[in-house]
Structure formats: C-alpha cells, structure tokens
Design a protein around this motif. Structure first.
Motif, short mmCIF file in Angstrom:
data_model
loop_
_atom_site.label_atom_id
_atom_site.label_comp_id
_atom_site.label_asym_id
_atom_site.label_seq_id
_atom_site.Cartn_x
_atom_site.Cartn_y
_atom_site.Cartn_z
N ILE A 36 -23.16 -7.25 1.83
CA ILE A 36 -24.43 -6.95 2.37
C ILE A 36 -24.82 -5.54 1.52
N ASP A 37 -26.32 -5.43 1.96
CA ASP A 37 -26.80 -4.21 0.98
C ASP A 37 -27.12 -3.16 2.14
N THR A 38 -26.54 -2.06 1.98
CA THR A 38 -26.87 -0.88 2.84
C THR A 38 -27.76 0.06 2.04
N GLU A 39 -28.24 0.99 2.97
CA GLU A 39 -29.25 1.84 2.41
C GLU A 39 -28.54 3.02 1.80
N GLN A 40 -27.36 3.59 2.45
CA GLN A 40 -26.58 4.63 1.91
C GLN A 40 -25.62 4.37 0.67
N PHE A 41 -25.21 3.09 0.71
CA PHE A 41 -23.94 2.89 -0.30
C PHE A 41 -24.25 1.72 -1.03
N GLY A 42 -25.38 1.11 -0.93
CA GLY A 42 -25.77 -0.02 -1.92
C GLY A 42 -24.95 -1.22 -1.46
N ARG A 43 -24.81 -2.20 -2.32
CA ARG A 43 -24.08 -3.57 -1.87
C ARG A 43 -22.78 -3.24 -1.53
N ASP A 48 -13.15 -9.51 6.40
CA ASP A 48 -12.88 -9.64 7.77
C ASP A 48 -13.42 -8.41 8.48
N GLY A 49 -14.76 -8.03 8.07
CA GLY A 49 -15.42 -7.16 8.76
C GLY A 49 -14.95 -5.63 8.42
N ILE A 50 -14.30 -5.38 7.35
CA ILE A 50 -13.63 -3.98 6.74
C ILE A 50 -14.28 -3.94 5.24
N ILE A 51 -14.73 -2.85 5.23
CA ILE A 51 -15.36 -2.39 4.09
C ILE A 51 -14.33 -2.38 2.81
N GLN A 52 -14.32 -3.08 1.75
CA GLN A 52 -13.49 -3.08 0.51
C GLN A 52 -13.87 -2.03 -0.58
N THR A 53 -15.19 -2.24 -0.88
CA THR A 53 -15.63 -1.49 -1.94
C THR A 53 -17.27 -1.59 -1.82
N THR A 54 -17.77 -0.54 -2.44
CA THR A 54 -19.49 -0.42 -2.32
C THR A 54 -19.83 0.02 -3.80
N ILE A 55 -21.11 -0.24 -4.17
CA ILE A 55 -21.86 0.28 -5.33
C ILE A 55 -21.63 1.67 -5.51
N PRO A 221 -15.52 8.07 0.39
CA PRO A 221 -16.33 8.26 1.74
C PRO A 221 -16.50 7.05 2.79
N THR A 222 -16.47 5.70 2.17
CA THR A 222 -16.38 4.73 2.86
C THR A 222 -15.06 4.09 3.66
N TYR A 223 -14.07 4.64 3.29
CA TYR A 223 -12.72 4.41 3.67
C TYR A 223 -12.20 5.34 4.87
N PRO A 224 -11.51 4.86 5.60
CA PRO A 224 -11.16 5.40 7.01
C PRO A 224 -10.58 6.81 6.73
N THR A 225 -11.52 7.85 7.41
CA THR A 225 -11.50 9.14 7.14
C THR A 225 -11.84 9.82 6.15
N GLY A 226 -12.24 8.90 5.11
CA GLY A 226 -12.65 9.62 3.83
C GLY A 226 -11.64 10.28 2.85
N TYR A 227 -10.38 10.04 3.45
CA TYR A 227 -9.29 10.81 2.69
C TYR A 227 -8.11 9.61 2.58
N TRP A 228 -8.04 9.60 0.93
CA TRP A 228 -7.17 8.14 0.89
C TRP A 228 -5.91 8.68 -0.11
N CYS A 229 -4.82 7.56 0.10
CA CYS A 229 -3.79 8.20 -0.78
C CYS A 229 -3.15 7.11 -1.66
N PHE A 230 -2.39 7.29 -2.50
CA PHE A 230 -1.79 6.44 -3.36
C PHE A 230 -0.09 6.74 -3.68
N THR A 231 0.76 5.62 -3.72
CA THR A 231 1.94 5.91 -3.81
C THR A 231 2.36 5.49 -5.24
N MET A 232 3.13 6.31 -5.86
CA MET A 232 3.51 5.81 -7.33
C MET A 232 5.14 5.81 -7.33
#
Length: 275
Positions: A36-43, A48-55, A221-232
């Motif tokens: 979809i195309d959104t005003e704030q985040f572009g395409r 399954d209704g969950i945001i994966q990535t935005t432009i 910004p578009t991921y839940p809470t806007g705060y994300w982590c990675f495990t190495m």
C-alpha cells in the motif's frame, strides 16, 4: 473519503496510517501479501497485516542488521540472508567490497517478485551478479550448507507462522554449523518492550552456543514501540572491539562508525533481560 490502515501490534495497541493507494494484494502459499501507499511512510509492504518495511524508514533496519556484523568480521567474503525477500539486506551487503557472494534464501517467492515490482529502491540489488536468490526453507538450507558462510543474517518476520522455527535453538545450532570458524550471525529479535521473554530466551540460547553473544538496538518508527533489537552470535570477533577508526565511509543513512559501538550501550531494563 479517507482510508486508513491499522496494524494491531497488541490486543490494545496499534499503529494507524492514512493510505493513498493499494498497489497489490494476494494470498500466497504462506501468507497474505499487500503493498500500500501511505502518506507518512510511502509504499509499505505488509504480510498478514503486519508492516514489514516502508520506503521512508527501511534503511534503519537494513543497515543495522547488515553493517554491524559485516564490519565486525575482519574479511567477510560470503554472506547468507534467511528471509528478507524485499532485498534490503542484500542491497547493504554488496556495498562491502570484500563480499564475493551473497545468498538470499526466502521461503515465499512472491515476496521477492512483488518487492521487485513495487519496491525497486529496496530490491534493487537482487539482480546483482554477486547475488544468488534461493526460494526455499531457510531452516533446511542452513542444515545443508555447513562451514560455508562468514556472516549469516536472520532477516525474519515475527515469530509466528512461517518464521516461528527461526527463533528456535535447534535452528541456531544449524546456523552455528553453517558458519566458518570465525563466522558471525545476527537475528532480528523484536521489541524490548513487547517481547521480553523472547529476547531473554533467544539470548540465552545464543550465549550457550557462541563464545561471544551481544545484543544491540536501534529506532525504527514503524515497528512495534519504535525500539528494536538484534541478537548477535560470534565465534571469534567481538563487535565491541571493532576498530571504528578503520571502518570505511560507505553510503548509509543511519549506520556510522560511532553508531557501531553506541548501539551496544543498553538501557538498564534491556540489560536485565540478558541476565
């Protein structure tokens, strides 16, 4: 008439975006796929209704999952991405001159094709001569490729549906075996606010397998809470010992040498998840 899309991130919280257009919807073999195309985040790519990535904000995730392990490793030549069918991680990987081959293993081929059509800024490197695209099960793939990769990135969706097995210790054991003797792997491991138990379990599992286990964070910004982590998990190289003065300047928007170290400086509540 105004149209709005809402991703319900919990039973009591969601993120809502005003939409301009729906480019594509389909039911694939594995999931519902939409662009979809959104005003704030572009395409925006939805599974399954969950945001994966935005432009608008994709560069944060793709740069941080890629450049932290690649610059931690001394000489990465062969990299593997499990998931990541949009191609963003691959785009970042091939910015490294030492990379001779980058493999993308995505279970849902339609994600790849739709991303090529509607998200060319993100998928632009999938046709690169250094890139091999495999449509298949990532769990099976790593089991069949032992001692082969310098860096492996688990660019998965949330731990439900097709991606659930990518958060299991048996999978991490296979990843360990697929890495060379000085290999590094990184997995996206969700939000420290919403996914405390998952983060604690995954970190414990990784620490039981790898001599070096680290967790780092960033703001998306578009991921839940806007705060994300990675495990190495690393067999030899510690990202905290990386000589950031030797990191060359590459084309990024978020990642930089100082971010490389700063991302590992964790708030107390996140540190407590790792005890």
């Amino acid at each position: 008439m105004e149209l709005w899309f809402t991703e319900y991130q919990t039973s009591s919280l969601g993120i809502t975006c005003k939409t301009k257009k729906t480019y594509h919807t389909e039911k694939t073999e594995y999931q519902n796929l939409a662009v979809i195309d959104t005003e704030q985040f572009g395409r925006m790519l939805l599974l399954d209704g969950i945001i994966q990535t935005t432009i608008e904000d994709e560069f944060v995730y793709h740069e941080m999952i890629s450049h932290i392990p690649l610059f931690t490793h001394k000489n990465p030549k062969k990299a593997l991405v499990i998931g990541g069918g949009d191609g963003g991680s691959i785009r970042e990987i091939i910015k490294h001159p030492s990379i001779e081959k980058a493999v993308l293993c995505e279970i849902d081929g339609r994600v790849i094709e739709v991303s090529k059509q509607y998200l060319p800024e993100i998928s632009c490197a999938l046709e690169n001569e250094k890139v091999e695209v495999v449509v298949g099960d990532g769990i099976k793939y790593v089991k069949e490729h032992k001692n082969e990769f310098d860096v492996i990135m688990i660019d998965s969706t949330d731990p439900i549906g097709p991606a659930e097995g990518l958060f299991a210790i048996d999978f991490y054991k296979s990843v360990y075996e697929a890495l060379k003797e000085d290999g590094i792997f990184v997995a996206q491991t969700e939000s420290p606010f919403f996914n405390k138990d998952l983060i604690s379990r995954v970190f414990k599992d990784v620490k039981s397998l790898f001599p070096i286990a680290r967790l780092y964070t960033c703001a998306i910004p578009t991921y839940p809470t806007g705060y994300w982590c990675f495990t190495m998990g690393s067999k030899k190289y510690d990202p905290l010992e990386t000589d950031i003065d030797s990191i060359p300047d590459i084309d990024t928007k978020y990642y930089c040498p100082k971010i490389h170290k700063a991302a590992f400086m964790l708030p107390k509540f996140v540190k407590n998840l790792l005890k």
